[in-house]
Design an enzyme around this catalytic site. Structure first.
Site, PDB file in Angstrom:
ATOM      1  N   ASP A 110      45.117  34.680  59.403  1.00 21.01           N
ATOM      2  CA  ASP A 110      45.615  35.545  58.290  1.00 21.01           C
ATOM      3  C   ASP A 110      46.950  36.118  58.546  1.00 21.01           C
ATOM      4  O   ASP A 110      46.959  36.703  59.767  1.00 21.01           O
ATOM      5  CB  ASP A 110      44.346  36.528  58.131  1.00 21.01           C
ATOM      6  CG  ASP A 110      43.333  35.685  57.055  1.00 21.01           C
ATOM      7  OD1 ASP A 110      43.856  34.795  56.480  1.00 21.01           O
ATOM      8  OD2 ASP A 110      42.137  36.033  57.420  1.00 21.01           O
TER       9      ASP A 110
ATOM     10  N   SER B 120      47.183  50.985  38.087  1.00 21.75           N
ATOM     11  CA  SER B 120      46.229  50.024  37.547  1.00 21.75           C
ATOM     12  C   SER B 120      46.658  48.660  37.334  1.00 21.75           C
ATOM     13  O   SER B 120      47.616  48.223  37.265  1.00 21.75           O
ATOM     14  CB  SER B 120      45.832  50.673  35.929  1.00 21.75           C
ATOM     15  OG  SER B 120      46.821  50.195  35.057  1.00 21.75           O
TER      16      SER B 120
ATOM     17  N   THR C 212      48.828  47.799  34.035  1.00 23.57           N
ATOM     18  CA  THR C 212      50.194  48.266  34.002  1.00 23.57           C
ATOM     19  C   THR C 212      50.978  47.618  35.255  1.00 23.57           C
ATOM     20  O   THR C 212      52.108  47.566  35.141  1.00 23.57           O
ATOM     21  CB  THR C 212      50.282  49.886  33.927  1.00 23.57           C
ATOM     22  OG1 THR C 212      49.759  50.293  35.193  1.00 23.57           O
ATOM     23  CG2 THR C 212      49.772  50.171  32.616  1.00 23.57           C
TER      24      THR C 212
END
Lengths: 690, 594
Positions: free
Chosen positions: A315, A386, A389
């Protein structure tokens, strides 16, 4: 290898005391027969003991003292081998005891339904079954492995991981798994038990380190067969010497047929006792080294497979790069002062407690000496990030500062009636191509500029990857980033390949592709969505902080939850195989010198000319045979540390590794016994023992 | 060593190497079922044979079916050959009127020829009818060799196939080996041998007057024809004179061609290739020696080509070479050194040890033949190994004891070598920290089990056989020399049988029920119990996935691996046989030079 907090010194007094007793118990033939090579030695010891008793009453060609000497050293050979195994087991047992001490039978608060308001009945933790729900409050020990259903709490997992810093466990997401025996420090949790008694993670760990469930690995079985084959050949070569010598004595008209004592000595010296005696110790020690590295392997097979790995899936975040991106540059829009951009960026990030946000504040201070300002004194309103947005920012009196992904800010600016400068768009693309993350800062309808966030590749990781490449292991970086970014980071970190915009399905597909191409794949994972890929991978290291599903799917658990550990795991696997390969080479190479010691000694009375083969110049036939037997026993003791520690491993191509090991263990194995036997012979002669 | 001798040996090696690639790649084409050119002519015959056998090239076999077919094939032929041998007296083409051979000798000879050993407890010209030689023995020379090649090809398919259930069709591999490889080569060779003076005739033996009358001692017999025993327990003899000799004839050239090419080695005449009718000129000698190693060497290239990496084949050939040359050198040097006992009484050692050697071949060609015939499991001889110096005679013996993998028998040598390669890969693979893999196939417990059998069984046959012989009256009775040399004779005989070589040290009387039976059993076990595990390995490998090589994979064509493999072969051989060699040739050598 450095010894970690849970490590034991190689030969701890307590372990040795116990091992001494165990090596006597292991003389039981029922136990010994599992190791054919050492069983042959035990039978030989018994036979020579009987010959000694017989020699006390019936006068033969050999003195009872000589037979006794051989017999004692043969017994010692068996005991030394048993001792090696016991020491290795002892080290595992010490680990298990430490684990077991954390598994006390405790009273659990069983809930009638999966929420805190359910009725509580008190039951013993050993009575808990899969699917039961329990309440654990601050100070309580978690009664069994499970999944957090309700609540958030800090948990001390040092009993399992050895790490004293508490970790957060909460319902949902990837931090919901808890392990029995760990302690809740604050708050409370409702836990659904996921393992029946005796099947918990801790139980498996204990049985693993104790070696109780240790099955022979495929390579171990194959090596056993080879050693058994060699043992049969040597058995034949020695047993047939009796008829051969009968014929020769008759033909030469002098000497006497070779004695049973000499034949047994020759046989024991020839069969690969060195590796036969140390084989199980090597396996146990391999598992033990994993534990020293704070990795619990679910099977010996997994440890061995680690040595075979061809492809490592790593990863990006946390393994190749530091966990978070950092701001590295302010790029103002045309007509905007860099200071103004930095100022706006700093204000908008003051309340942003994410590492990215903090790094912006730090960068503004470094570049322009901006002090940190009190957000409340500015009378600012925070606009948190958020998902809709995809921006965050502050509203400050009349000012409205926003920062976010380029397309989100573009939309925002356009809505305000401004326009998004094409220069900025070019800068954004450049940053993305170079592997950075662009954050566009806007005030109102005006774009101020771009903050460049960069992934910081871990120090030293590039060298690690080039070592892996020399070992023949390909590294593949897994990232959710877009291909451009991924390519840039891959180049910087020096990985061989990358998988961008990775989804669990894409990961699984990649593993399957590599496996279909005949490669063994290793990966690490922690989330539930990693579980399918973990189950598919040949070597799957689950993070201890990961979900239960991930841990179930993997065949190893890293207690430190350090994804870079995968590389260490591969090295331990290789080391285990190498130790298994070098000791037989050493053992067989030793036989040449033993022949030169014993053959002339055995037949010199029949053919005096065979003295020419006594190239070591050993003083008497009896001392020659005894010296070979003693050397054969002592070499086991001498090699116990090597068996437990493993052969030194340096990453390089297979050809070089083979050359080095052949020089050390092949050529060394050829030469060392000549010197060793000669020295023992000199001591025996000096002491007038034979 | 003489310049002349070294030149001849050098010429031999150069010519041999020149044939490796063309013949090797031709054989690969044959086994891959591609058009080789000859199939335009022989194709109809090939298809006819398949129709008769009721098989098709597309009918592939699992390893068990393949092994079953090979065993069935052996069983049928051993029975057939046994019957021919027993009843040759009433069968045609028997101008000398030889009677049927005894049951134990028939068993021994039948097993000997079907196992590609060609151990001969009999003298060909005084025991076997022309029919037996041609339809019994020569046919076996072809098919036993072809069988070895078929098994090798099955093993190669094990490496090349991926997750496959089948390893080819035994009957097809067998037919192609005979039809496209052994027959054409034999034909060319036989014609060439005839040009050198090797006999090829159906006429009865000829009696011709001697140019010079020869006096000799013959056993005295009483009126009943029983030998007369003297007071000292030995047979009494009387002087006699010979005026004529019998020249044996027969269809020799055709049989000699295949006995050399198919690493069979069973001579038409008792003296084998030392006989002037079997090997008349230095040129025929060179050709016959080349024929011994030709196919085994070329098969290395075939192997490399079929697995898609010719370097792998060359590597194995180099392993064979670096084992062969030192043994040859020691043998040649020891023979050239002469006999120290003769030197002590004033004989010039420059001529070397010529006892038991043909003057037309000399030391170099005798040593070269001895090394070649024992390195390969041929077993034909052009000199008496029993008369070699202790060290010179030990070299052929050790070459046999190494398991007939240095060139070895056609097919069988290379599959034996591949078994050793798997051991080397296993140990060296572990040493570099990876599960061992050879040519992309993982070598695991099953392979090691089978490989252990392959290495173990011949050693068991040799050691147990010699052990029994050296303590039984009937075993010791055959020994003609006292001391360590007598032990060498027994050890050599069982080494030769257990490893399917077939050459005789000489000096050991083996046409007795004891030796015929025990050597027969050794030959049978030494062949079957090696071949079946090899076929099993082929099946197991074919079923495996292919593992991609990486930098962590040990390169099996690199010099390091080549030396390691050679070392493993030497170490295993030395550890198994050093004690017995110490009581035989080593003791004898030390006694001679003390």
């Amino acid at each position: 290898m450095s010894h970690k907090k849970k490590g034991h010194s190689l030969l701890e007094a307590r372990i040795i005391r116990r091992a001494l007793i165990d090596s006597l118990i292991k003389l039981d033939p029922r136990n010994q027969v599992r190791n054919p090579v050492m069983f042959v030695v035990e039978v030989g010891s018994l036979l020579t003991t009987l010959l000694f008793v017989r020699a006390l009453f019936v006068k033969g060609t050999e003195s009872p003292g000589f037979i006794l000497g051989i017999s004692l050293w043969l017994w010692a050979t068996v005991l030394f081998a048993n001792f090696a195994e016991s020491v290795a087991e002892g080290r595992g047992r010490a680990q298990a005891d430490a684990l077991r001490s954390s598994r006390r039978d405790i009273q659990a608060k069983k809930l009638s339904r999966p929420d805190r308001e359910g009725t509580i009945s008190t039951v013993a933790s050993s009575q808990l079954k899969k699917g039961d729900h329990v309440l654990v409050e601050a100070g309580d020990i978690i009664p069994g492995d499970g999944e957090v259903v309700v609540g958030v709490a800090s948990v001390n997992e040092s009993a399992v991981t050895g790490e004293s810093a508490p970790v957060i466990r909460e319902s949902g997401g990837d931090r919901s798994a808890v392990t029995g025996g760990t302690q809740v420090l604050s708050d409370w949790l409702v836990i659904r038990i996921t393992a029946n008694p005796g099947e918990t993670f801790l139980d498996r760990m204990i049985s693993m380190v104790e070696g109780a469930k240790r099955q022979k690995t495929p390579n171990e079985i194959a090596l056993d067969i080879l050693l058994a084959g060699l043992t049969i050949i040597f058995l034949l070569a020695t047993v047939t010497l009796l008829p051969f010598s009968l014929f020769s004595v008759k033909a030469a008209g002098q000497g006497s047929p070779v004695s049973a004592t000499v034949l047994v000595s020759l046989l024991v010296c020839l069969i690969p006792t060195t590796i036969g005696g140390l084989l199980s110790a090597i396996g146990i020690a391999g598992m033990d080294r994993m534990i020293q590295a704070n990795v619990i392997a679910m099977s010996g097979r997994a440890v061995e497979a680690a040595g075979d790995v061809d492809v490592l899936l790593l990863d990006k975040t946390g393994t190749i790069t530091l966990g978070n991106r950092q701001a590295t540059e302010f790029i103002p829009a045309p007509g905007t002062d860099a200071r103004a951009l930095a100022d706006a960026a700093q204000i908008s990030s003051l309340a942003d407690e994410t590492p990215e946000g903090r790094s912006i504040v730090v960068l503004a201070k470094e570049k322009f000496g901006f002090r940190e300002r009190d957000i409340h004194a500015l009378n600012a309103t925070l606009v948190p990030f958020s998902a809709q947005t995809r921006m965050s920012g502050v509203n400050l009196d009349s000012r409205e500062i926003r920062k976010g992904a380029a397309d989100a800010v573009e939309e925002y600016v356009n809505r305000q009636g401004g326009n998004f400068p094409s220069d900025i768009r070019a800068v954004v693309n450049d940053i993305a191509r170079e592997g950075g993350t662009p954050l566009v800062v806007a005030e109102g309808k005006k774009v101020l500029g771009v903050i460049r966030l960069n992934d910081i590749v871990k120090g030293g990781i590039k060298e690690r990857f080039s070592e892996l490449r020399r070992m023949g292991i390909k590294t593949v970086m897994i990232t959710g980033d877009n291909p451009l970014t991924a390519a840039a980071i891959a180049a910087e970190a020096g990985v061989d390949d990358f998988l961008a915009q990775a989804t669990p399905e894409a990961k699984l597909k990649l593993i399957r592709e590599h496996q279909a191409g005949g490669r063994l794949v290793a990966m690490t994972g922690d989330g539930t969505n990693d579980a399918p890929a973990l189950a598919q991978a040949d070597v799957a290291v689950a993070m201890n902080t990961g979900t239960q599903a991930a841990k179930e799917a993997g065949n190893m658990v890293d207690l430190d939850s350090n994804p870079t550990k995968l590389i260490e795991v591969v090295e331990i696997g290789k080391q285990l195989l190498m130790t298994r390969g070098t000791l037989p080479t050493f053992s067989i190479a030793n036989d040449v010198a033993k022949y030169f010691a014993i053959l002339p000694a055995a037949f010199i009375a029949t053919y005096p000319q065979l003295e020419a083969l006594n190239i070591m110049g050993l003083s008497t036939p009896q001392s020659a045979i005894l010296s070979a037997v003693i050397f054969n026993a002592l070499i086991i003791i001498a090699l116990i540390p090597l068996a437990l520690r493993g052969v030194a491993y340096r990453p390089m191509g297979a050809g070089l590794v083979l050359r080095n090991n052949l020089l050390i263990y092949g050529l060394g194995g050829l030469i060392v016994p000549f010197i060793g036997i000669k020295l023992i012979d000199m001591i025996i002669t000096f002491l007038h023992l034979a | 060593m003489t310049t002349n001798g070294l030149t001849q040996i050098g010429l031999f090696i150069v010519v041999l190497l020149a044939f490796v690639k063309p013949l090797g790649s031709y054989m690969a084409t044959v086994y891959e079922g591609k058009s080789s050119g000859l199939n335009l002519i022989l194709g109809p015959i090939e298809r006819l044979i398949y129709r008769m056998l009721g098989t098709r090239p597309e009918d592939e076999m699992s390893w068990k079916a393949y092994a079953g077919a090979a065993i069935l094939f052996k069983f049928c032929f051993v029975l057939l050959l046994y019957l021919i041998l027993r009843f040759q007296g009433i069968l045609p083409l028997n101008p000398q009127g030889f009677p049927g051979v005894s049951p134990d000798l028939a068993f021994n000879a039948a097993v000997s020829f079907i196992t590609n050993t060609n151990w001969q407890s009999y003298g060909g010209e005084s025991t076997m009818s022309y029919l037996t030689q041609m339809t019994g023995l020569a046919v076996q020379n072809f098919v036993s060799a072809a069988e070895g090649m078929a098994v090798l090809v099955a093993l190669i398919r094990g490496f090349t196939r991926r997750t496959a259930k089948t390893i080819g069709n035994f009957w097809v591999d067998l037919t192609r080996s005979v039809l496209y490889i052994l027959l054409p080569l034999s034909l060319v060779m036989a014609v060439f041998l005839v040009s050198q003076g090797v006999v090829q005739s159906f006429s009865p033996y000829k009696n011709v007057p001697l140019l010079q009358t020869i006096g000799y001692e013959r056993p005295r017999v009483d009126a009943d024809g029983k030998p007369v025993i003297g007071a000292d327990g030995k047979q009494l003899t009387e002087p006699a004179k010979a005026f004529e000799q019998t020249l044996p004839l027969g269809p020799a050239a055709s049989q000699i061609a295949i006995k050399q090419l198919g690493t069979n080695g069973g001579g038409f005449f008792n003296a084998n290739s030392a006989h002037p009718f079997e090997n008349p000129t230095p040129l025929s000698d060179l050709l016959e020696m080349l024929a011994i190693l030709l196919i085994p060497a070329a098969l290395c290239y075939t192997f490399g080509k079929m697995v898609g990496d010719t370097r792998q084949g060359w590597a194995l050939l180099v392993v064979m070479g670096i084992l062969f040359v030192p043994f040859l050198t020691v043998c040649y040097t020891a023979e050239q050194a002469g006999n120290p006992l003769f030197t002590a009484i004033g004989v010039d050692p420059a001529a070397g040890n010529m006892e038991g050697k043909e003057v037309r071949f000399g030391i170099a060609n005798s040593a070269l033949w001895a090394a070649a015939t024992t390195a390969a499991s041929n077993g034909s001889v052009n000199a008496m190994h029993d008369s070699f110096s202790p060290l010179g005679g030990m070299m052929p013996m050790v070459l046999i004891q190494l398991g007939e993998v240095v060139f070895g028998g056609v097919g069988s040598g290379l599959y034996g070598m591949l078994a050793f390669a798997m051991v080397a890969v296993f140990i060296s693979g572990l040493m570099v920290g990876r599960t061992p893999e050879y040519l992309g196939k993982k070598i695991e417990a099953f392979e090691m089990k089978m490989v252990a059998l392959v290495i173990l069984i011949p050693a068991v046959c040799v050691l147990l056989g010699t052990a029994v012989a050296s303590v039984t009256a009937s075993g010791v009775a055959g020994v003609s020399n006292p001391g360590p040399h007598g032990f060498s004779q027994m050890l050599y005989a069982f080494s030769s049988a257990g490893n399917n070589n077939g050459s005789a040290f000489g000096g050991l009387s083996t046409n007795t029920p004891f030796y015929n039976t025990s050597l027969g059993i050794a030959m049978l076990f030494g062949r079957c119990w090696v071949m079946v595990p090899i076929i099993a390995i082929a099946g197991s490998l074919a079923a495996k996935k292919y593992v991609n090589p990486s930098a962590g994979t040990l390169p099996t064509h690199a010099p390091l691996f080549v030396f390691f493999l050679a070392g493993i072969i030497i170490i295993v051989g030395a550890l198994t046989f050093l004690p017995s060699l110490a009581l035989g040739p080593i003791a004898e050598h030390l006694m001679l030079y003390k």
